[in-house]
Motif scaffolding. Structure first.
Motif, PDB file in Angstrom:
ATOM      1  N   PRO A  85       0.794  -1.244   0.000  1.00 61.35           N
ATOM      2  CA  PRO A  85       0.000   0.000   0.000  1.00 61.35           C
ATOM      3  C   PRO A  85       0.816   1.279   0.000  1.00 61.35           C
ATOM      4  O   PRO A  85       0.291   2.336  -0.384  1.00 61.35           O
ATOM      5  N   VAL A  88       4.134   3.711  -4.465  1.00 61.56           N
ATOM      6  CA  VAL A  88       3.402   4.708  -5.241  1.00 61.56           C
ATOM      7  C   VAL A  88       3.831   4.773  -6.695  1.00 61.56           C
ATOM      8  O   VAL A  88       3.257   5.542  -7.472  1.00 61.56           O
ATOM      9  N   LEU A 123      -0.042   2.383 -11.726  1.00 64.34           N
ATOM     10  CA  LEU A 123       0.972   3.178 -11.053  1.00 64.34           C
ATOM     11  C   LEU A 123       1.763   3.983 -12.085  1.00 64.34           C
ATOM     12  O   LEU A 123       1.915   3.546 -13.234  1.00 64.34           O
ATOM     13  N   ARG A 254      -1.431   7.258  -5.130  1.00 66.26           N
ATOM     14  CA  ARG A 254      -1.440   6.524  -3.858  1.00 66.26           C
ATOM     15  C   ARG A 254      -0.788   7.308  -2.729  1.00 66.26           C
ATOM     16  O   ARG A 254      -0.847   6.887  -1.574  1.00 66.26           O
TER      17      ARG A 254
END
Length: 258
Positions: A85, A88, A123, A254
């Protein structure tokens, strides 16, 4: 408030004083730092730092200088790490014909492969280019897709190259070289790049900006980069910093500021 979009805090040169480095960055107004990997081990270290510090985020990837030792298991590992998580971006990836540790065709295939991975993971891609500008731009143009986007790390090329990269969905990132006394061409381009497509970085511990050249770079010095860009654009630092931070947050969806 600024975001250092590219800083190698996973480098051994930060091993002994990282807490102090990050305190200085916070004092300089740096709200977040993106730490890229260059192989599986450094990508794992970037994630470990992101887990330890709320203001640190990771990118994972295989740099062209690592391609002389890469295996299929390495590519699989990067794909798995990309699901963390606090990852990024996919990066630092791209082409390097200066060191040229792998043949150009091998580098290009690895670059394509990791751009596809970034698209699959939704991403951005952090792109390294050294002495390979035409092939780098050609590849990102060939791979152009609504879900392919990213940033041209430590950009020093001319405005025509910048416009091609922007048209392919990429941001332009400026680092220490924009502050160097002999970098008039870099500043001339920076004066023309659309502000909505500009971000800043340090590439620490490398490329220390003026007036600290010759010393180890660190994320707090991203303020010096932003100050020079503000001067080039005729803007107040606060106004430019607001734009640069908004851009970085769009570039890295993110990334959530602590």
């Amino acid at each position: 408030m600024l975001i250092d979009t590219h800083c190698h805090l996973n480098d051994d040169r930060f091993r002994d004083d990282l807490d102090e480095v990050l305190r200085r960055a916070e004092a300089a107004g740096v709200a977040a730092v993106v730490v890229p990997g260059v192989d599986v081990a450094s990508s794992e270290r970037a994630i470990a730092l992101a887990e330890r510090y709320p203001q640190v985020f990771a990118a994972v990837g295989i740099h062209p200088e690592a391609l002389d030792r890469v295996t299929e298991r390495d590519f699989a590992a990067i794909a798995a790490l990309a699901d963390h998580p606090k990852v990024v971006a996919i990066g630092e990836v791209g082409l390097d014909y200066y060191w040229n540790v792998a043949p150009p065709e091998v580098q290009q295939e690895a670059f394509r492969r990791q751009m596809v991975l970034a698209r699959e993971k939704r991403l951005p891609v952090i792109v390294h280019n050294r002495d390979a500008t035409e092939d780098t731009v050609r590849l990102i143009e060939e791979m152009r897709h609504p879900d392919t986007f990213g940033v041209m790390h430590c950009f020093t090329e001319n405005i025509e190259i910048a416009r091609r990269c922007i048209a392919a969905g990429f941001y332009i990132s400026y680092a220490g070289p924009v502050t160097f006394k002999n970098a008039d061409r870099v500043r001339a381009t920076a004066a023309q790049v659309p502000l909505v497509r500009m971000v800043v970085e340090t590439d620490a511990p490398y490329l220390t900006p003026h007036p600290f050249r010759g010393r180890r770079n660190e994320p707090g010095h991203v303020r010096l980069v932003a100050e020079r860009l503000a001067d080039v654009r005729g803007l107040a630092l606060a106004d430019l910093a607001h734009t640069l931070t908004d851009n970085a947050r769009r570039l890295f969806p993110r990334l959530t500021l602590p």
